[in-house]
Design an enzyme around this catalytic site. Structure first.
Site, mmCIF file in Angstrom:
data_model
loop_
_atom_site.group_PDB
_atom_site.id
_atom_site.type_symbol
_atom_site.label_atom_id
_atom_site.label_comp_id
_atom_site.label_asym_id
_atom_site.label_seq_id
_atom_site.Cartn_x
_atom_site.Cartn_y
_atom_site.Cartn_z
ATOM 1 N N ARG A 76 5.184 9.526 2.478
ATOM 2 C CA ARG A 76 3.343 8.826 3.050
ATOM 3 C C ARG A 76 4.518 8.654 4.915
ATOM 4 N NH1 ARG A 76 0.402 4.679 -0.027
ATOM 5 N NH2 ARG A 76 -0.151 3.779 1.375
ATOM 6 N N HIS B 144 1.034 14.102 1.095
ATOM 7 C CA HIS B 144 0.138 13.168 1.475
ATOM 8 C C HIS B 144 -1.459 13.382 2.973
ATOM 9 C CE1 HIS B 144 -0.831 8.813 1.931
ATOM 10 N NE2 HIS B 144 -0.839 9.063 3.140
ATOM 11 N N ASP C 174 -11.268 3.298 1.750
ATOM 12 C CA ASP C 174 -11.707 2.877 3.621
ATOM 13 C C ASP C 174 -11.781 4.359 4.016
ATOM 14 O OD1 ASP C 174 -8.982 3.945 4.178
ATOM 15 O OD2 ASP C 174 -7.684 2.830 3.506
ATOM 16 N N LYS D 29 -14.170 -2.560 5.151
ATOM 17 C CA LYS D 29 -13.367 -3.789 5.509
ATOM 18 C C LYS D 29 -12.723 -3.829 6.307
ATOM 19 C CE LYS D 29 -10.702 -3.420 2.643
ATOM 20 N NZ LYS D 29 -8.721 -3.765 1.736
ATOM 21 N N ARG E 49 -12.639 -7.644 9.856
ATOM 22 C CA ARG E 49 -12.302 -9.062 10.021
ATOM 23 C C ARG E 49 -14.023 -9.408 11.223
ATOM 24 N NH1 ARG E 49 -8.016 -12.022 9.887
ATOM 25 N NH2 ARG E 49 -5.766 -10.443 9.424
ATOM 26 N N THR F 9 0.840 0.746 -5.138
ATOM 27 C CA THR F 9 0.915 -1.438 -5.377
ATOM 28 C C THR F 9 0.055 -1.290 -6.260
ATOM 29 O OG1 THR F 9 0.361 -2.461 -3.556
ATOM 30 C CG2 THR F 9 2.585 -2.043 -3.796
ATOM 31 N N ALA F 10 -1.155 -0.926 -5.533
ATOM 32 C CA ALA F 10 -2.188 -0.610 -6.892
ATOM 33 C C ALA F 10 -3.332 -1.905 -5.825
ATOM 34 C CB ALA F 10 -2.259 -0.977 -7.799
ATOM 35 N N GLY F 11 -2.921 -2.525 -4.519
ATOM 36 C CA GLY F 11 -3.562 -3.836 -3.726
ATOM 37 C C GLY F 11 -5.105 -2.820 -3.513
#
Lengths: 313, 313, 313, 313, 313, 313
Positions: free
Chosen positions: B97, B131, B170, B193, B195, B225-227
């Site tokens: 990455r 990646h 994303d 996503k 703001r 982290t699977a976030g």
């Protein structure tokens, strides 16, 4: 600016070189580039460069391969003339799109270019908006990459951006488009084109996101034949879009590009001068923004040992 | 298989190495890896490798940096033991990455890894799903990249794919997701996503494309982290999605990953064994597909001088 | 000191780095070292280093391999940030003992470290008391080696050295011990340990030279597990030695080292701070001498182009 | 032996080359070495070497520097003649003692030799008993080091070794001597020479260990001017030693060496033929053991891809 | 011929490549060379080359610089496709005349070409009659140079060479001409052109040697614009020469060359096919001799590890 | 001149070095060159050179190969002593005549010298009148070549040049001679020597051009054994020439050279001091012109970053 800073340019974009030099308050370095009957290029540096901090500018405009050889020979001449440091200034990096092995047994030519530049004796590279950010990793020598996005965004912010959306012409360009959408605080739409099934040849066009009744801005790093963009204009028109603007950093505009642009309903095409715009490509709807100031600032900072990333803070 | 083909493996993924060797019909090479009180690693190759075609397997599983040093030392030992050719087999490429300079004054560490491998004496690299595809250009030596997509797609095709969509979590992953959508002939949706404005902290989530009432498959090259994926599951549920599947090639699954996955409504998580799945990460909803056969086939072809790209035709 | 001299340090020995910087009258360079969930290290240099004379300090303290990777990534970041010159400052050189091929098919890892450092972009190295003087030849780049012997000798000279002898714990350390014996004008003794014959397992210990009724000082370049030294203390006690002192440049002190030292009759252990001494290793009988002044002086001279060898005249 | 194995030799030790070739059952490669009036050396390889596994033998016998240039030119000629692999066979490695920087601003010339050999195009090195084992780390290319100790030990074991001791002529050679003492199961003694104090010029000689009434064997890797060894003979005589034998791998024997040896009470000097023994150096007390068989075995194994370390098991 | 021998050719001289392949009894390697709208060249090797002995042929015919880039990209593609060995076959070496620094601050571009070829990954070079023999020294890799002189001489020997002389068109070509004069056992004459004095612009032409009433053969390595040769024809006519023949290895024939040749009284122009002769340059007085057999023989020998110099014995 | 400019010299031509230093107003650098009993050379630089611009002078005078090794070791010592830049000053470049592969399987040793110099760590080269101008292309590092022709011409112009001709002793030297003829505005003659036919051993000597009743000047880059020149003197005498002068840049004068010169009717031999003229070679008819001023000027300009080519304008 010290007399030890020198900028030589090849035949690819003398106007940009001149404008950068004006910004730096220096004269372009004297060089004689000759092309013999056998098409061999001879580059003679006409002034002493011993111990100088030399910048050699060449952009990947046609004739592209001729320009690369000219660049490599110029670098070799400067190196053997004992320059202290040589920075290749490549506003539009040659073979930037050949950055991956998407077919078996091809060359990642953008990497090869890096190898050839290093073999010729370049100490560092200064370029702008590489087709992929990973390309910076192709260099073992330090490579600074400038970003023309602030220049393009500043120009668009001056327009009335109400009721606008940013469009990515395909999924592969979504990340680039999203970046502009965020900077300009505009919604994002993506064009999704695919064949309906294996037997049918028909292509189904779909817009992911909403463009109906909106003005649309398409951003890309470069426009080559203008094929995808012009097809996109037609498609989003069908989906009800309003005015369509296109913008890119590197206006390659080869093949049928100008014909398509002139035939299209595009409102405006915004480009920079990383590549020269010869008379036959000039058009009232094309707006050229200059990157000369940005390059001059970066060269000045490299020469003085000041931060280049600070320019973008 | 000739006795001149040898495969040595470090401590990162002995199960995968064993499985590859079984596929090749050879025994893993005998090697003694010792860690002294001063944490210095000593690698002793226990069998003659003069003139051999040596493959050294190491994957970027924890402890990652320890594993890299072990790999470099093993390669150096093999090289000085006069192997004819050394191929580093890196199922999950270390620092994959870190492939671009997205902050000032950082290292493109994926490129540095390539330099270190070459310095240690590797002649070629065999890896899987980098990646970014450009990372292949970080190598001056030949580097083969395998693709686990056919394995993942084949698994999904066996499911009832009616009323399914593929989701990109994303815009940056849109290209990767679109590739799967095309292979599986499914529609594509993208999560967007952002703001709402500078003053408000609220994030506006939007799904570009249609997931309502559809089962959704999320594909990624790796899950860390699977976030992002778990956030995406929540979001698309709100937008009316049915069952949600996730699949990745490289199951890093560090930090809170397992906790999040276990707490989620994810139907199934499909992974490969490029990284080992230690007991504490095993779970009934996790399905592991093996890439050992693919690696064995590639190693056999590299050894015999046969085409590797043909595997994917 | 010019603002173009910068010293960055990794996580291995920040106290030494701070002390060196105080001696130099500069602030340590600002750097952000991050370790992600996937254990990948990201090093971001937080200040401009273009054209700077950068020193990067890392010592081989645990976690050793993590520290090496951190160092290599930091060097790569500094190099691509266009530093004029990079000197790796390695108070305790990593893998210093892996300096020869004393088993078949192992790596001379100390040489590999040199190769990796050069691959990452180091221009020069500054280190202290390499395990063997030949290791300096592993570098193609200039490598300065400092000597802590004067610091250790100066400390011992302050003691009452009447009736003292210097002991080499085995024949392999005789040369090193003889050097100290000459500097301190003390007699030399050597411990000679060997099996009596093939059939018997008993080890015959013999002291070549005279230690009876003498205080003994044992010098070594490093103490690892303290095994040889503690065994030597027992042996020479049996041969009638008085107080026993031990001294080393590099206090690795891993494994059972502290336990053994605490259980021993050693009068004093004199070490330097090339490696940090964490709280759990601190002991009233351990005396730490600082090499910070010596490193600062060497760095200053390297930066100013003054002779480093003159320090030792 | 395949006709693709070829051994060429320079002018340094044709007898050894011939003996190695006889062991291998091949003819030495045809080469014409010419020295012009301007002292320029021209090496012409007189037979086709395309695709051959070429070994080039040269030992560091006088004229040493002439021999090095001859070797480098021969390697370059072989390389450009398209040999598949070139191994430099260096029975006595040139500049082996210049392996550390024991004075300021000198060259570690043994490392420079490695660099020059690599620059000329050597792929691998085969040598014997380097002055320090670390020198093997000076090569980035694979370097095999043979050990003549078994040959020397085997010779000594045939003598009546009762009442014998092994002597190290100074502390720096203690490790080497201890190695022989262990192999031959003999006690070890070390000569310790030093000035009594700064004011007095007298040197105090001391024998650490016991030689009284014992026959003594002195082992060294090389004998240069024989100064230390002959001084040692005198000293241990005073300490009551019986017969004294000396043995070394590399008989340099330059300067006053032969004169000293002939004048001494040395019982026997045992050497190998890594260096030629010209007629004027021959002496009834000198016994030459041949290393040709060992080199031939190693060359055969390197050529066939068999283990070299197995020879010493 | 083994299926592991492959010859790929660029666009510069497909006829010669075809003829060489016929001589070798192999098919030219399948390759797809594409030139995109942005003038970027993409080379895709269409067959497996892993482990193959690959020859890549390109000659320096117009467009010269385009051809060089095509060659470098092709080599890079072959290398990353894991060929065992790559030989660049360059019948007419690009930039061969740029072999010295006869003006300040120019590039010795023939040397740069060697560097670029090595950077792209060539292992060896096969070329013919370099402009200067020293150019062979520009390569660190093995470089074989073929000589077409026997082919030209054999052709001339078939003519009635009574009353013939060989002419060098200036002193710089005297050595080359003398070589032919010796081979053909003919007398030598040299044209000496110079200005009479600094003030006068008139050029004094002088023939050193005797051409009166003789037929004259002019030999050169290449003919570029035919300027010197055609001027020489006029001059020696004035000095009473009979029929005039010209011969060269490399028929560049650019600029006014063909016009001048057609207007001249030249009896015959003998050339080889190292460069293609496009239809507009064909002429009844031009005789083309093929070097295909010679190249095929050399390639066969390189592939089989047989001597190339033997061809010329 | 800055104290950062230092010139060290080996044993080859200390007089020239001294004269250059006097011209520069500096003292030669302090260096201790020792030759041990084993013929190993040790070079110790006796003054600090950190950050200095170091010039190392060595010319190819006998003992040539000893001098090359001395030079390489000196360069290595200077490099590891951290000089900022190292320029090898080689008035007579070693192995200059080995610049092409005129026999099969020989080394182009002049190129090998360039490789060895680069391997040892030279940054640039300063030399004079290379045997062929192409040799400059053997260096990848910048290489300045000085020309002594103006010095020789200036000397000859002071003579009465009426009724003079310049003679090339064979066709291969015609270009060099023609250059002098043009500079001195004199006619050119060429000696053409060849066997009459294969069966006869008689050599037919012919003078192309007119020397009858003329004084003749023979120019060459170097005189080795003086064989060709002395033979030429005899021949042109037979053809009626008057006084004969010879001149060269590099007076190698080895083998029978002095004997032949002394026995000849040569009027004067003009040489430079690129090589020392030992007492036994001195002769009233030999006139030595100094190149020290030219080298000093070039060194000064290289050090200050001024143009070197301007010297010759």
């Amino acid at each position: 600016m010290s007399d030890k800073l020198k900028l030589f340019c090849g035949n690819s974009n003398p106007m940009l070189a001149k404008e950068i030099c004006e910004n730096l308050g220096i004269e372009p370095g004297q060089v004689h580039i000759q092309r013999y009957a056998n098409e061999n290029i001879e580059v003679q540096i006409l002034e002493n460069v011993r111990g100088a901090d030399v910048f050699v500018l060449q952009t990947a405009s046609p004739p592209v391969n001729e320009g690369i050889m000219e660049l490599l020979i110029m670098i070799d001449a400067v190196r053997h003339a004992s320059a202290a440091r040589i920075t290749a200034v490549l506003p539009y990096y040659p073979y930037a799109r050949s950055d991956k092995k998407d077919k078996p047994r091809i060359s990642i030519a953008a990497r090869l270019m890096a190898d050839l530049l290093e073999a010729a004796g370049v100490d560092r590279v200064l370029t702008m908006n590489l087709h992929s950010p990973q390309t910076q990793g192709f260099f073992r020598i330090p490579a600074d990459q400038l970003d023309a996005s602030p220049i393009l965004c500043e120009y668009f912010r001056k327009k009335n951006l109400k009721n606008f959306a940013v469009l990515a012409v395909d999924a592969g360009r979504a990340k680039w488009a999203a970046n502009y959408a965020k900077r300009l605080k505009l919604p994002l739409a993506i064009l999704d084109k695919r064949r309906r099934s294996d037997v049918e040849s028909a292509v189904v066009e779909n817009v992911i996101g909403d463009v109906k009744g909106k003005h649309v801005a398409i951003f890309d790093d470069e426009i080559l034949t203008a094929g995808s963009i012009m097809a996109a204009v037609d498609t989003i028109r069908k989906f009800g879009a309003g005015d369509v603007y296109a913008a890119c950093v590197h206006p390659v505009l080869e093949g049928p590009a100008m014909e398509k642009i002139r035939a299209s309903s595009l409102k405006e095409l915004v480009i920079t001068n990383t590549l020269p715009l010869p008379p036959q490509k000039q058009d009232p709807r094309i707006r050229v923004l200059s990157v000369a100031g940005l390059f001059a600032e970066a060269i000045k900072r490299i020469h003085k040992g000041e931060s280049v990333s600070e320019i973008f803070e």
